[in-house]
Motif scaffolding. Sequence first.
Motif, short mmCIF file in Angstrom:
data_model
loop_
_atom_site.label_atom_id
_atom_site.label_comp_id
_atom_site.label_asym_id
_atom_site.label_seq_id
_atom_site.Cartn_x
_atom_site.Cartn_y
_atom_site.Cartn_z
N VAL A 35 -23.97 96.67 -18.52
CA VAL A 35 -25.53 97.33 -19.28
C VAL A 35 -26.08 96.32 -19.09
O VAL A 35 -26.60 95.41 -19.17
N GLU A 36 -27.65 96.93 -17.74
CA GLU A 36 -28.64 96.03 -17.95
C GLU A 36 -30.13 96.76 -18.42
O GLU A 36 -29.97 97.90 -18.13
N ILE A 37 -30.65 95.72 -19.39
CA ILE A 37 -32.07 96.75 -19.84
C ILE A 37 -33.05 96.75 -19.73
O ILE A 37 -32.84 95.31 -20.09
N ALA A 38 -34.07 97.27 -18.68
CA ALA A 38 -35.27 96.24 -19.21
C ALA A 38 -36.41 96.72 -19.99
O ALA A 38 -36.34 97.24 -19.85
N ILE A 39 -36.73 95.56 -20.46
CA ILE A 39 -37.84 95.82 -21.72
C ILE A 39 -38.89 95.02 -21.25
O ILE A 39 -38.97 93.59 -21.39
N LEU B 14 -35.28 91.14 -19.31
CA LEU B 14 -34.07 91.50 -19.42
C LEU B 14 -32.84 91.94 -20.47
O LEU B 14 -32.93 90.48 -21.04
N ALA B 15 -31.61 92.31 -20.66
CA ALA B 15 -30.81 92.83 -21.99
C ALA B 15 -29.64 93.16 -21.41
O ALA B 15 -30.21 93.93 -20.26
N VAL B 16 -28.71 93.08 -21.79
CA VAL B 16 -27.63 92.76 -20.95
C VAL B 16 -26.25 92.89 -22.05
O VAL B 16 -25.97 91.50 -22.61
N LEU B 17 -25.84 94.07 -21.34
CA LEU B 17 -24.67 94.76 -23.00
C LEU B 17 -23.33 94.70 -21.72
O LEU B 17 -23.70 95.50 -20.73
N ARG B 18 -22.08 93.88 -21.93
CA ARG B 18 -21.47 93.96 -21.84
C ARG B 18 -20.21 94.23 -22.45
O ARG B 18 -19.63 93.36 -23.47
N VAL C 292 -32.68 87.74 -22.45
CA VAL C 292 -33.03 87.21 -21.48
C VAL C 292 -34.22 87.02 -21.18
O VAL C 292 -34.54 88.28 -20.28
N PRO C 293 -35.12 86.45 -21.62
CA PRO C 293 -36.71 86.40 -21.16
C PRO C 293 -36.67 86.29 -20.03
O PRO C 293 -36.55 84.92 -19.07
N ARG C 294 -38.09 86.61 -19.18
CA ARG C 294 -37.82 86.63 -17.75
C ARG C 294 -38.56 85.05 -17.12
O ARG C 294 -38.34 84.62 -16.51
N ALA C 295 -38.78 84.62 -18.13
CA ALA C 295 -40.28 83.15 -17.90
C ALA C 295 -39.29 82.25 -17.69
O ALA C 295 -39.06 80.98 -16.80
N GLU C 296 -37.75 82.06 -18.55
CA GLU C 296 -37.23 81.77 -19.04
C GLU C 296 -36.29 80.93 -17.70
O GLU C 296 -35.74 80.59 -17.23
N ALA C 297 -36.27 82.25 -17.38
CA ALA C 297 -34.46 82.47 -16.68
C ALA C 297 -34.95 82.82 -15.01
O ALA C 297 -34.56 81.98 -14.02
#
Length: 128
Positions: free
Chosen positions: A40-44, A48-52, A79-84
């Motif tokens: 599951v990917e949750i846009a914040i 992005l937060a990923v749960l599996r 996962v902060p977008r800037a660092e990814a």
Amino acid sequence: AWTVTIGKVEYVPKLPMLWDMPEAWVKQVTKAALEKSQRVEIAIGEDLAVLRPLELGAVGGRGSLASASAETLRIGVFVPRAEAIRPLMNQLQFAAMGVLAAPFVVAVTLVTFYILYKLLRTFIKYCC
């Protein structure tokens, strides 16, 4: 703090619930997202937060302890977008510069060799 005595455990630490963590992103995670057996990917915002489910590879099969733990344990990654995105964008910039510069490098190389060829022909014609 852990205290262990032989034959008896006096204290077993209780792992906190996901929502007890002092992170802002965990408030966006719903119970329904945790219950899914798929990723599951949750846009914040832009992040992005990923749960599996925890997958243990080929250990055991259906009905084994490994599959039972895969049904109950989850991995959550924020996962902060800037660092990814930033390292990837830097690599893409260098690749784009290389692609854009390639025709000019080939042209300059050909012109240089043509000039050297003409100079060498002229030198051979008048000196030898």
